[in-house]
Design a protein around this motif. Structure first.
Motif, PDB file in Angstrom:
ATOM      1  N   THR A  21       1.158  -1.324   0.374  1.00 23.95           N
ATOM      2  CA  THR A  21       0.083  -0.024  -0.058  1.00 23.95           C
ATOM      3  C   THR A  21       0.876   1.176  -0.455  1.00 23.95           C
ATOM      4  O   THR A  21       2.113   1.148   0.331  1.00 23.95           O
ATOM      5  CB  THR A  21      -0.758   0.006   1.055  1.00 23.95           C
ATOM      6  OG1 THR A  21      -0.193   0.149   2.176  1.00 23.95           O
ATOM      7  CG2 THR A  21      -1.477  -1.375   1.321  1.00 23.95           C
ATOM      8  N   ALA A  80       0.972   3.720   2.968  1.00 22.73           N
ATOM      9  CA  ALA A  80       1.602   3.801   3.435  1.00 22.73           C
ATOM     10  C   ALA A  80       3.027   2.539   3.711  1.00 22.73           C
ATOM     11  O   ALA A  80       4.156   2.977   4.428  1.00 22.73           O
ATOM     12  CB  ALA A  80       0.847   3.051   4.340  1.00 22.73           C
ATOM     13  N   ASP A  81       2.732   1.473   3.443  1.00 21.89           N
ATOM     14  CA  ASP A  81       4.376   0.367   3.151  1.00 21.89           C
ATOM     15  C   ASP A  81       4.968   1.258   2.607  1.00 21.89           C
ATOM     16  O   ASP A  81       6.423   1.304   2.882  1.00 21.89           O
ATOM     17  CB  ASP A  81       3.518  -0.790   2.729  1.00 21.89           C
ATOM     18  CG  ASP A  81       2.817  -1.538   3.231  1.00 21.89           C
ATOM     19  OD1 ASP A  81       2.550  -1.203   4.299  1.00 21.89           O
ATOM     20  OD2 ASP A  81       1.921  -2.406   2.991  1.00 21.89           O
ATOM     21  N   ALA A 117     -11.130   4.240   6.404  1.00 22.87           N
ATOM     22  CA  ALA A 117      -9.977   2.892   5.950  1.00 22.87           C
ATOM     23  C   ALA A 117      -8.392   3.687   5.563  1.00 22.87           C
ATOM     24  O   ALA A 117      -7.503   3.196   5.557  1.00 22.87           O
ATOM     25  CB  ALA A 117     -11.121   2.075   5.265  1.00 22.87           C
ATOM     26  N   ARG A 154      -6.923   6.348   5.835  1.00 24.06           N
ATOM     27  CA  ARG A 154      -6.211   6.542   6.960  1.00 24.06           C
ATOM     28  C   ARG A 154      -5.555   5.558   7.518  1.00 24.06           C
ATOM     29  O   ARG A 154      -4.018   5.385   7.365  1.00 24.06           O
ATOM     30  CB  ARG A 154      -7.084   7.527   8.034  1.00 24.06           C
ATOM     31  CG  ARG A 154      -5.355   7.817   8.760  1.00 24.06           C
ATOM     32  CD  ARG A 154      -5.966   9.735  10.016  1.00 24.06           C
ATOM     33  NE  ARG A 154      -7.304   8.308  10.806  1.00 24.06           N
ATOM     34  CZ  ARG A 154      -8.481   8.313  10.895  1.00 24.06           C
ATOM     35  NH1 ARG A 154      -9.597   9.270  10.639  1.00 24.06           N
ATOM     36  NH2 ARG A 154      -9.599   6.989  11.551  1.00 24.06           N
ATOM     37  N   ARG A 155      -5.958   4.361   8.093  1.00 24.42           N
ATOM     38  CA  ARG A 155      -5.642   3.226   8.817  1.00 24.42           C
ATOM     39  C   ARG A 155      -5.306   2.232   7.725  1.00 24.42           C
ATOM     40  O   ARG A 155      -3.699   2.344   8.384  1.00 24.42           O
ATOM     41  CB  ARG A 155      -6.334   2.570   9.468  1.00 24.42           C
ATOM     42  CG  ARG A 155      -7.418   3.829  10.212  1.00 24.42           C
ATOM     43  CD  ARG A 155      -8.052   2.490  11.684  1.00 24.42           C
ATOM     44  NE  ARG A 155      -9.416   2.001  10.634  1.00 24.42           N
ATOM     45  CZ  ARG A 155     -10.084   1.318  11.202  1.00 24.42           C
ATOM     46  NH1 ARG A 155      -9.751   0.610  12.545  1.00 24.42           N
ATOM     47  NH2 ARG A 155     -11.060   0.929  11.085  1.00 24.42           N
ATOM     48  N   PHE A 156      -5.211   2.483   6.295  1.00 20.19           N
ATOM     49  CA  PHE A 156      -4.880   0.957   5.499  1.00 20.19           C
ATOM     50  C   PHE A 156      -3.795   1.616   4.519  1.00 20.19           C
ATOM     51  O   PHE A 156      -3.268   1.101   3.961  1.00 20.19           O
ATOM     52  CB  PHE A 156      -5.661   0.865   5.526  1.00 20.19           C
ATOM     53  CG  PHE A 156      -6.347  -0.613   7.069  1.00 20.19           C
ATOM     54  CD1 PHE A 156      -5.483  -0.705   7.977  1.00 20.19           C
ATOM     55  CD2 PHE A 156      -7.672   0.020   7.167  1.00 20.19           C
ATOM     56  CE1 PHE A 156      -6.037  -1.764   9.162  1.00 20.19           C
ATOM     57  CE2 PHE A 156      -8.411  -0.509   8.536  1.00 20.19           C
ATOM     58  CZ  PHE A 156      -7.577  -1.617   9.270  1.00 20.19           C
ATOM     59  N   LEU A 157      -4.415   2.647   4.193  1.00 22.23           N
ATOM     60  CA  LEU A 157      -3.676   3.118   2.772  1.00 22.23           C
ATOM     61  C   LEU A 157      -2.555   4.272   3.472  1.00 22.23           C
ATOM     62  O   LEU A 157      -2.031   4.354   2.380  1.00 22.23           O
ATOM     63  CB  LEU A 157      -4.535   3.629   2.172  1.00 22.23           C
ATOM     64  CG  LEU A 157      -6.020   2.639   1.422  1.00 22.23           C
ATOM     65  CD1 LEU A 157      -6.407   3.339  -0.012  1.00 22.23           C
ATOM     66  CD2 LEU A 157      -4.873   1.498   0.796  1.00 22.23           C
ATOM     67  N   GLY A 158      -3.154   4.294   4.265  1.00 20.13           N
ATOM     68  CA  GLY A 158      -1.992   5.851   4.493  1.00 20.13           C
ATOM     69  C   GLY A 158      -2.355   7.155   3.796  1.00 20.13           C
ATOM     70  O   GLY A 158      -2.015   7.974   3.520  1.00 20.13           O
ATOM     71  N   GLY A 163      -1.643   3.127  10.234  1.00 21.05           N
ATOM     72  CA  GLY A 163      -1.929   3.601  11.760  1.00 21.05           C
ATOM     73  C   GLY A 163      -0.293   3.995  12.052  1.00 21.05           C
ATOM     74  O   GLY A 163       0.751   3.231  11.622  1.00 21.05           O
ATOM     75  N   LEU A 215     -13.664  -4.344   7.812  1.00 19.32           N
ATOM     76  CA  LEU A 215     -13.216  -3.257   6.537  1.00 19.32           C
ATOM     77  C   LEU A 215     -12.248  -3.823   5.658  1.00 19.32           C
ATOM     78  O   LEU A 215     -12.415  -3.769   4.244  1.00 19.32           O
ATOM     79  CB  LEU A 215     -12.445  -1.763   7.143  1.00 19.32           C
ATOM     80  CG  LEU A 215     -13.160  -0.906   7.989  1.00 19.32           C
ATOM     81  CD1 LEU A 215     -12.808   0.487   8.002  1.00 19.32           C
ATOM     82  CD2 LEU A 215     -13.829  -0.472   6.442  1.00 19.32           C
TER      83      LEU A 215
END
Lengths: 312, 336
Positions: free
Chosen positions: A197, A199-200, A250, A252-256, B26, B54
């Protein structure tokens, strides 16, 4: 609002999927802003399937974006007056396949013209899909709006669009700041480093080079697409608004990716009436809930912060 | 303190297997579950379930959020978050690590973070910064409040705590209300950790900076239950009785040992085929079958098993926590 910029504030309305209400939102935004005294240019940038003129209730103009892509005319030349005060309109290419897929140089020229054209606000009605053309229009905008329906298909396409836009912006940023090698390196090892993702990827880069990573994060942090959930219902089954909030959370948390919920628009039959009448919604159903919600959306965009700067 | 909200025995393996911080979006375990450090145990549990819903696409808002590989990665973050935050000991150790210099606003027992679907409530004033409690003593908000998560819900997919209380334009309910909310200038939400903005909208968003040093990247390994050696004798004589009709809570009561047979009978009593159950739960059939058949060797990894059981409980309209805990206890008892 600062008028320091040469051109107007660019507001792009996209959504990945067809039929979600992009044209409804963009035409209404343009009309509502014009009514508030802003000099507005509405650009039907749906290069393959332009029909904003129908929603406005005007005849398709004789000059279109095709003429700009072909370098025959400038953007200002093809901006036609409309029956609505303060609103000018640029029609999309209607039957021109070449214009629907402009060459890179033509596209850059168009993007540049959009950012300097004489107007307070430029509203872009984008096409469906996640082609580079669509993404680039979305990314030059100061406010990028994503229209989504509370349906799995629409949500799925919206996530695709978001991820594609994120990586497209990343490509621009990494080039601009000379950290392309670093990003490429991380990307090349994405399986080894477990990068799946946005974020990663940012985390991997940050680990490798904390300074560059922080800088990149700052740049990408300015990518704040806005979410408009259309055709939302509240009934015994619950409140569709949750779809929008779930998506923001979602992302914010998982894709950044920071996705901000800007508006929840009600499912309203007035929209269908307006489309059939080929008249703007605000004329056909001035007291409808959807009209009021769209007016507020326009207001919010006008007073809201300017985002996504320095993307292009 | 009851143990119902604590991790099932054996779930949280060696702490060294839990990474220091989330791998994905997060910055903290709290953020992974969309919680603040003040969250009660019930909220941790709810956050955990919602997060799984989710990333596994069981809610519309999560549909196709991640590709299959990324789902596994996100899931491991969620499971790590659960492993840390559901265990009071680990959680306070983590809080201590997070809150290097926490200061606290005076705070009543439990912050009001219950599910809300009402968007028309007046805006909360830009909240002052909320930061974790200063003292080592466990704040009262940590006390389990499991009942809160077990209230009957008309539709789970839509009911969630809306943590994002930033202004959103929304339409007023059909009738009168002229006070539609204007989403003027969105106020930056104060984040779980005072220093970490989660969703900032100003022109200069300082990106979330992970509060923890990235060192470990070890993922929690899936903990498989050891092969079956002795199954409980499943003679028909001790068939579990079917639950009694719904109580006022809307849930069917769950009594006796929770095992595969009970789950199967419950499912059949609801008139659901295994295939229908696959549809309803989105859990793959071999897993559902293994759970019902008590085929311990083929059960999903324990950390996933819990989520599956919660989902099954939800579909079967029984107390899902009790079902999950019961079954996990059953596995712990007979699975070795």
């Amino acid at each position: 609002m600062s008028e320091a910029r040469a051109g107007g504030r660019i507001v792009a309305v996209g959504g990945g999927k067809g039929g979600v209400g992009k044209t409804l939102v963009s035409t209404h935004l343009a009309l509502a802003m014009a009514e508030r005294g802003q000099r507005v240019l509405l650009v039907d940038a749906d290069l393959g399937g332009a029909n904003a003129h129908t929603v406005l209730g005007i005849a398709p103009p004789l000059v279109t974006l095709s003429d700009v892509v072909d370098r025959r005319l400038s953007l200002a030349d093809v901006a036609v007056a409309t029956p609505f005060a303060n609103l000018r309109f640029v029609s999309g290419a209607l039957d021109d396949i070449a214009a629907a897929n402009p060459q890179h140089a033509s596209k850059l020229r168009l993007l540049r013209q959009l950012s300097i054209v004489e107007a307070d606000v430029v509203v872009l009605d984008l096409g469906a899909g996640t082609s580079f053309n669509t993404l680039d229009f979305f990314l030059i905008a100061h406010t990028g709006i994503l229209v989504v329906l509370p349906e799995p298909t629409s949500v799925e396409n919206a996530y695709r669009f978001l991820k594609a836009a994120f990586f497209r912006r990343l490509a621009i940023v990494e080039k601009a700041f000379g950290i392309k090698d670093l990003v490429d390196e991380a990307r090349a090892q994405r399986n080894k480093l477990n990068i799946h993702t946005p974020a990663d990827l940012l985390k991997a880069i940050e680990k490798r080079n904390p300074d560059a990573g922080r800088h990149l994060r700052l740049q990408m942090g300015r990518f704040v697409p806005r979410l408009v959930l259309n055709q939302a219902r509240t009934d015994l089954n619950g409140d569709d608004a949750h779809v929008a909030h779930d998506m923001a959370s979602a992302c914010r948390r998982f894709l950044g990716i920071q996705l901000e919920v800007l508006a929840i628009l009600p499912d309203d039959e007035a929209v269908r009436r307006a489309v059939r009448a080929r008249q703007p919604l605000r004329n056909v159903a001035p007291d409808s809930a959807i009209k009021k919600a769209l007016d507020q959306l326009a207001e919010a965009v006008l007073v809201g912060p300017v985002e996504n700067e320095a993307a292009a | 303190m009851t143990t119902s909200a604590a991790p099932p025995p054996g779930t949280t393996a060696d702490p060294s297997e839990i990474p220091d911080q989330p791998r994905g979006g997060g910055a903290t375990w709290y953020e992974v579950l969309d919680l603040t450090p003040q969250a009660s145990q019930a909220e941790v549990q709810r956050g955990y379930e919602r997060a799984l819903d989710l990333v596994e696409g069981r809610t519309i808002g999560g549909y196709f959020l991640l590709d299959p590989v990324a789902v596994e990665s996100a899931r491991s973050d969620i499971e790590s978050a659960w492993a840390v935050l559901s265990d009071p000991g680990k959680r306070s150790a983590y809080d201590a690590r997070l809150g290097a210099a926490p200061t606290l606003l005076p705070q009543e027992s439990s912050p009001p973070r219950h599910p809300r679907i009402d968007h028309d409530e007046p805006e909360q004033p830009s909240a002052p910064e909320r930061v974790p409690p200063p003292s080592a003593e466990t704040p009262p908000s940590h006390s389990p409040d499991v009942t809160a998560s077990l209230k009957p819900r008309p539709s789970l997919r839509f009911l969630k705590p809306i943590d994002d209380k930033r202004p959103v334009i929304t339409f007023a309910p059909p009738k009168t209300d002229p006070a539609m909310r204007i989403g003027a200038v969105p106020t930056a939400q104060t984040s779980a950790l005072g220093a970490v903005p989660t969703a900032q909208t100003s022109a200069q968003p300082e990106p979330p900076v992970p509060a923890l040093v990235a060192t470990a990247t070890v993922l929690p390994q899936a903990v498989m239950p050891p092969p079956v050696t002795a199954l409980p004798s499943s003679s028909t004589s001790n068939l579990p009785s079917l639950p009694t009709p719904p109580s006022s809570s809307g849930l069917f009561a769950l009594e006796g040992e929770v095992n595969g047979q009970l789950l199967k009978r419950l499912r059949e009593a609801r008139g659901l085929s295994l295939e229908a159950m696959v549809d309803a739960t989105k859990i793959r059939k071999p897993y559902l079958a293994a759970i019902e058949e008590q085929d311990f060797e083929n059960l999903p990894a324990r950390v996933y098993l819990r989520g599956f059981l919660m989902t099954i409980g939800r579909v079967l309209k029984v107390d899902k926590t009790k079902l999950a805990e019961g079954y996990l206890a059953f596995v712990a008892r007979y699975g070795k």
